[in-house]
Design an enzyme around this catalytic site. Sequence first.
Site, mmCIF file in Angstrom:
data_model
loop_
_atom_site.group_PDB
_atom_site.id
_atom_site.type_symbol
_atom_site.label_atom_id
_atom_site.label_comp_id
_atom_site.label_asym_id
_atom_site.label_seq_id
_atom_site.Cartn_x
_atom_site.Cartn_y
_atom_site.Cartn_z
ATOM 1 N N ASP A 86 0.826 -1.208 0.000
ATOM 2 C CA ASP A 86 0.000 0.000 0.000
ATOM 3 C C ASP A 86 0.863 1.262 0.000
ATOM 4 O O ASP A 86 1.873 1.343 0.698
ATOM 5 C CB ASP A 86 -0.894 -0.014 1.242
ATOM 6 C CG ASP A 86 -2.033 0.974 1.170
ATOM 7 O OD1 ASP A 86 -2.598 1.137 0.076
ATOM 8 O OD2 ASP A 86 -2.384 1.555 2.216
ATOM 9 N N ASP A 108 2.044 4.944 -5.569
ATOM 10 C CA ASP A 108 1.354 6.189 -5.236
ATOM 11 C C ASP A 108 2.179 7.386 -5.684
ATOM 12 O O ASP A 108 3.067 7.853 -4.979
ATOM 13 C CB ASP A 108 1.094 6.243 -3.733
ATOM 14 C CG ASP A 108 0.325 7.487 -3.316
ATOM 15 O OD1 ASP A 108 0.018 8.319 -4.193
ATOM 16 O OD2 ASP A 108 0.039 7.627 -2.111
ATOM 17 N N HIS A 184 -7.131 9.866 5.700
ATOM 18 C CA HIS A 184 -6.424 8.859 6.473
ATOM 19 C C HIS A 184 -6.491 9.211 7.952
ATOM 20 O O HIS A 184 -6.496 10.381 8.321
ATOM 21 C CB HIS A 184 -4.955 8.781 6.040
ATOM 22 C CG HIS A 184 -4.762 8.230 4.664
ATOM 23 N ND1 HIS A 184 -4.121 8.923 3.660
ATOM 24 C CD2 HIS A 184 -5.137 7.047 4.125
ATOM 25 C CE1 HIS A 184 -4.089 8.177 2.567
ATOM 26 N NE2 HIS A 184 -4.694 7.035 2.823
ATOM 27 N N ALA A 236 -7.616 0.611 7.880
ATOM 28 C CA ALA A 236 -6.407 0.473 8.706
ATOM 29 C C ALA A 236 -6.652 0.963 10.124
ATOM 30 O O ALA A 236 -6.520 0.216 11.091
ATOM 31 C CB ALA A 236 -5.242 1.223 8.068
#
Length: 285
Positions: A86, A108, A184, A236
């Site tokens: 990730d 990313d 996030h 997460a």
Amino acid sequence: MKVMKFAPMKEILKLAEEQKVAYGAFVTVSYETALAAIEAGSELNCPVIFITGTDCCDLMGGFEGTVETVKRAAANAQVPIALHLDHCRTYEECVQAIHAGYSSVMIDGSSLPFEENIALTKKVVDYAHTLGITVEGELGKLVGEEGNLVVKGPEGAQTDPQEAKEFVERTGVDCLAVSIGTQHGHYIAAPQLNIERLKAIQEVVEVPLVLHGGSGTPIDQVQESIRHGIRKINVATDVLTAVADSFEELKKQPGFKYNTAMFVNSKNAAKELIKGKMKDFRFEK
């Protein structure tokens, strides 16, 4: 002895598309957090996608250690298991993860200018696809913190539909992480997902869409996003919070002792959290 091989994430997302559901992608930082998701998926007959950032891998002995840890947890799994790197930001680390045994990587480049993001992502795709490895790209920036990346700002950071179309066509990515209002980490205030923007992206992009920042997002908004093309949802913070809270709750019990039962309890807490997410993402009661 049969050697376990992780499933291509592309195949799991294809199944999600056929069923018009989403599959959760759950963080793992240890054997017990991996086992929690494996048991949850096996009990619900739901494929499992694991997400590990490089910081997670550091806790399990690097890429090779992470692969070995998850394989041991998945030894008796009865459902497809994908292991996904990730938010990786370099071509070199993507290659290292692939060689270690990952079945999927995310490159990313969302913090880069558009053309640089395309160039980096295509480089990873060109290499990974020769080995049958799934690649996820990202366009737009999620507010909040992910590893060393800190992003501030509201809708200006969200994914542009026409840029998303061009990005997918020019890079060949298998799935695309979009920014539509999640963030996030923990939310200070409840988010409001930009479903109209998601609809516009879905109309012009033909690969499965990914929602990052799935922790703490109201389930009605999450399910509405699934109705409009989201096929993978990263979770997460909620998993790690369930583990942390399990220790705090156990310490309040009379006669508490520091022993290995703490870790069994934390595994079960993560498992129940994950089972709930799996049901929510598949619209099960």
